[in-house]
Motif scaffolding. Structure first.
Motif, mmCIF file in Angstrom:
data_model
loop_
_atom_site.group_PDB
_atom_site.id
_atom_site.type_symbol
_atom_site.label_atom_id
_atom_site.label_comp_id
_atom_site.label_asym_id
_atom_site.label_seq_id
_atom_site.Cartn_x
_atom_site.Cartn_y
_atom_site.Cartn_z
ATOM 1 N N ARG A 140 0.838 -1.192 0.000
ATOM 2 C CA ARG A 140 0.000 0.000 0.000
ATOM 3 C C ARG A 140 0.877 1.247 0.000
ATOM 4 N NH1 ARG A 140 -2.785 -0.524 5.333
ATOM 5 N NH2 ARG A 140 -0.652 -0.954 5.861
ATOM 6 N N HIS A 141 0.338 2.363 -0.441
ATOM 7 C CA HIS A 141 1.140 3.589 -0.477
ATOM 8 C C HIS A 141 1.607 3.999 0.910
ATOM 9 C CE1 HIS A 141 -2.831 5.317 0.394
ATOM 10 N NE2 HIS A 141 -2.181 6.347 0.882
ATOM 11 N N VAL A 142 0.891 3.618 1.947
ATOM 12 C CA VAL A 142 1.291 3.965 3.310
ATOM 13 C C VAL A 142 2.500 3.156 3.786
ATOM 14 C CG1 VAL A 142 -0.994 4.799 4.002
ATOM 15 C CG2 VAL A 142 -0.409 2.381 4.314
ATOM 16 N N ASP A 143 2.921 2.162 2.994
ATOM 17 C CA ASP A 143 4.101 1.371 3.334
ATOM 18 C C ASP A 143 5.394 2.039 2.876
ATOM 19 O OD1 ASP A 143 2.364 -0.580 4.313
ATOM 20 O OD2 ASP A 143 2.313 -1.659 2.407
ATOM 21 N N PHE A 144 5.294 3.063 2.053
ATOM 22 C CA PHE A 144 6.481 3.704 1.486
ATOM 23 C C PHE A 144 7.339 4.359 2.574
ATOM 24 C CE2 PHE A 144 8.717 7.298 -0.407
ATOM 25 C CZ PHE A 144 9.430 6.660 -1.412
ATOM 26 N N ALA A 145 6.756 5.226 3.388
ATOM 27 C CA ALA A 145 7.532 5.963 4.397
ATOM 28 C C ALA A 145 8.200 5.030 5.410
ATOM 29 C CB ALA A 145 6.653 7.000 5.096
ATOM 30 N N PRO A 146 7.503 4.041 5.979
ATOM 31 C CA PRO A 146 8.193 3.147 6.923
ATOM 32 C C PRO A 146 9.332 2.356 6.271
ATOM 33 C CG PRO A 146 5.811 2.941 7.173
ATOM 34 C CD PRO A 146 6.054 3.771 5.947
ATOM 35 N N THR A 147 9.153 1.993 4.998
ATOM 36 C CA THR A 147 10.199 1.235 4.314
ATOM 37 C C THR A 147 11.429 2.107 4.063
ATOM 38 O OG1 THR A 147 8.533 -0.176 3.272
ATOM 39 C CG2 THR A 147 10.719 -0.145 2.255
ATOM 40 N N VAL A 148 11.233 3.315 3.596
ATOM 41 C CA VAL A 148 12.359 4.221 3.355
ATOM 42 C C VAL A 148 13.051 4.567 4.673
ATOM 43 C CG1 VAL A 148 13.006 6.523 2.546
ATOM 44 C CG2 VAL A 148 11.475 5.105 1.179
ATOM 45 N N ALA A 149 12.274 4.765 5.737
ATOM 46 C CA ALA A 149 12.870 5.050 7.046
ATOM 47 C C ALA A 149 13.751 3.890 7.499
ATOM 48 C CB ALA A 149 11.771 5.336 8.076
ATOM 49 N N ALA A 150 13.274 2.663 7.329
ATOM 50 C CA ALA A 150 14.074 1.494 7.705
ATOM 51 C C ALA A 150 15.343 1.418 6.859
ATOM 52 C CB ALA A 150 13.245 0.213 7.549
ATOM 53 N N TRP A 151 15.244 1.705 5.582
ATOM 54 C CA TRP A 151 16.400 1.715 4.686
ATOM 55 C C TRP A 151 17.431 2.749 5.138
ATOM 56 C CZ3 TRP A 151 17.200 5.587 0.624
ATOM 57 C CH2 TRP A 151 18.286 5.301 -0.206
ATOM 58 N N LEU A 152 16.948 3.913 5.606
ATOM 59 C CA LEU A 152 17.843 4.970 6.090
ATOM 60 C C LEU A 152 18.351 4.712 7.505
ATOM 61 C CD1 LEU A 152 15.845 8.086 4.831
ATOM 62 C CD2 LEU A 152 18.028 7.227 3.918
ATOM 63 N N GLY A 153 17.754 3.722 8.192
ATOM 64 C CA GLY A 153 18.170 3.412 9.554
ATOM 65 C C GLY A 153 17.636 4.390 10.582
ATOM 66 N N ILE A 154 16.503 4.989 10.297
ATOM 67 C CA ILE A 154 15.888 5.933 11.233
ATOM 68 C C ILE A 154 14.501 5.428 11.623
ATOM 69 C CG2 ILE A 154 17.184 7.910 10.333
ATOM 70 C CD1 ILE A 154 14.653 8.751 8.789
ATOM 71 N N ASP A 155 13.946 6.027 12.667
ATOM 72 C CA ASP A 155 12.594 5.663 13.078
ATOM 73 C C ASP A 155 11.596 6.121 12.026
ATOM 74 O OD1 ASP A 155 13.440 4.568 15.465
ATOM 75 O OD2 ASP A 155 13.203 6.451 16.575
ATOM 76 N N PRO A 156 10.523 5.367 11.841
ATOM 77 C CA PRO A 156 9.488 5.803 10.888
ATOM 78 C C PRO A 156 8.780 7.047 11.429
ATOM 79 C CG PRO A 156 8.756 3.863 12.076
ATOM 80 C CD PRO A 156 10.197 4.099 12.480
ATOM 81 N N PRO A 157 8.101 7.792 10.564
ATOM 82 C CA PRO A 157 7.322 8.942 11.047
ATOM 83 C C PRO A 157 6.374 8.492 12.160
ATOM 84 C CG PRO A 157 7.339 8.891 8.650
ATOM 85 C CD PRO A 157 7.962 7.607 9.119
ATOM 86 N N LYS A 158 6.166 9.357 13.156
ATOM 87 C CA LYS A 158 5.371 8.955 14.327
ATOM 88 C C LYS A 158 3.944 8.583 13.985
ATOM 89 C CE LYS A 158 3.972 13.548 15.739
ATOM 90 N NZ LYS A 158 2.974 13.955 16.627
ATOM 91 N N ASP A 159 3.389 9.138 12.898
ATOM 92 C CA ASP A 159 2.014 8.825 12.525
ATOM 93 C C ASP A 159 1.917 7.781 11.418
ATOM 94 O OD1 ASP A 159 1.045 10.661 14.371
ATOM 95 O OD2 ASP A 159 1.153 12.312 12.947
ATOM 96 N N ALA A 160 3.029 7.154 11.069
ATOM 97 C CA ALA A 160 3.023 6.179 9.978
ATOM 98 C C ALA A 160 2.141 4.989 10.357
ATOM 99 C CB ALA A 160 4.438 5.706 9.676
ATOM 100 N N VAL A 161 1.322 4.562 9.412
ATOM 101 C CA VAL A 161 0.439 3.422 9.666
ATOM 102 C C VAL A 161 0.801 2.216 8.801
ATOM 103 C CG1 VAL A 161 -1.502 4.832 10.430
ATOM 104 C CG2 VAL A 161 -1.287 4.263 8.018
ATOM 105 N N GLY A 162 1.704 2.393 7.859
ATOM 106 C CA GLY A 162 2.098 1.298 6.977
ATOM 107 C C GLY A 162 3.108 0.381 7.647
#
Length: 172
Positions: A140-162
């Motif tokens: 889903r499009h909401v999976d993009f931000a958590p995946t990129v955050a994991a790739w960068l080694g940072i926490d996902p956005p606090k409101d991320a639902v993906g």
């Protein structure tokens, strides 16, 4: 808090009935459908005068349409010709009797729609260092931000639902 129905041209053309389950709502929830039918009739009648008969179609949440629309509104509208959605939007202004109800628009894209509906999903591609080839379903499009955050080694956005699409990430 003084209107029964609110028109929104923001992510598609829809009307939301201002029911008492909303903050400041004034329409009893049991009257939602009656107000939705009234708004639908009024808009379709006005549209037939400026667009022609059967050019604007109305539908309710949960109805199957191939226009990629649907969501929070109580009645959605799409300008069509022979079942194909036109690049036209309803005017959010109250036009005078000679003004068109709809106006042509340039082709556009936006992120509206319910991501739980499979036909509204798109393709997501990751390429480059840190990613591996994978074919993953139920993305889903909401999976993009958590995946990129994991790739960068940072926490996902606090409101991320993906979810993090680990299938795409190389092991560190």
């Amino acid at each position: 808090s003084k209107t029964q129905a609110v028109f929104s041209p923001c992510a598609g053309d829809f009307v939301t009935i201002n029911t008492t389950d909303r903050r400041g709502g004034i329409v009893a929830t049991e009257d939602r459908d009656a107000w939705a039918r009234l708004a639908e009739r009024a808009i379709l009648t006005a549209a037939s005068k400026s667009l022609g008969e059967n050019t604007l179609v109305a539908f309710r949440p949960g109805e199957t349409r191939d226009f990629g629309l649907g969501g929070e509104g109580d009645v959605w509208f799409a300008a069509t010709s022979d079942g194909v959605r036109l690049n036209a939007r309803l005017s959010p202004d109250l036009p005078d009797s000679e003004a068109p109800l709809a106006r042509a628009i340039a082709p556009e894209g936006h992120h509206s729609g319910d991501p739980r509906i499979p036909r509204l999903r798109g393709l997501m591609v990751f390429a480059g260092p840190g990613f591996r080839r994978a074919s993953v379903s139920d993305v889903r499009h909401v999976d993009f931000a958590p995946t990129v955050a994991a790739w960068l080694g940072i926490d996902p956005p606090k409101d991320a639902v993906g979810r993090v699409l680990r299938e795409f990430l190389e092991e560190p």
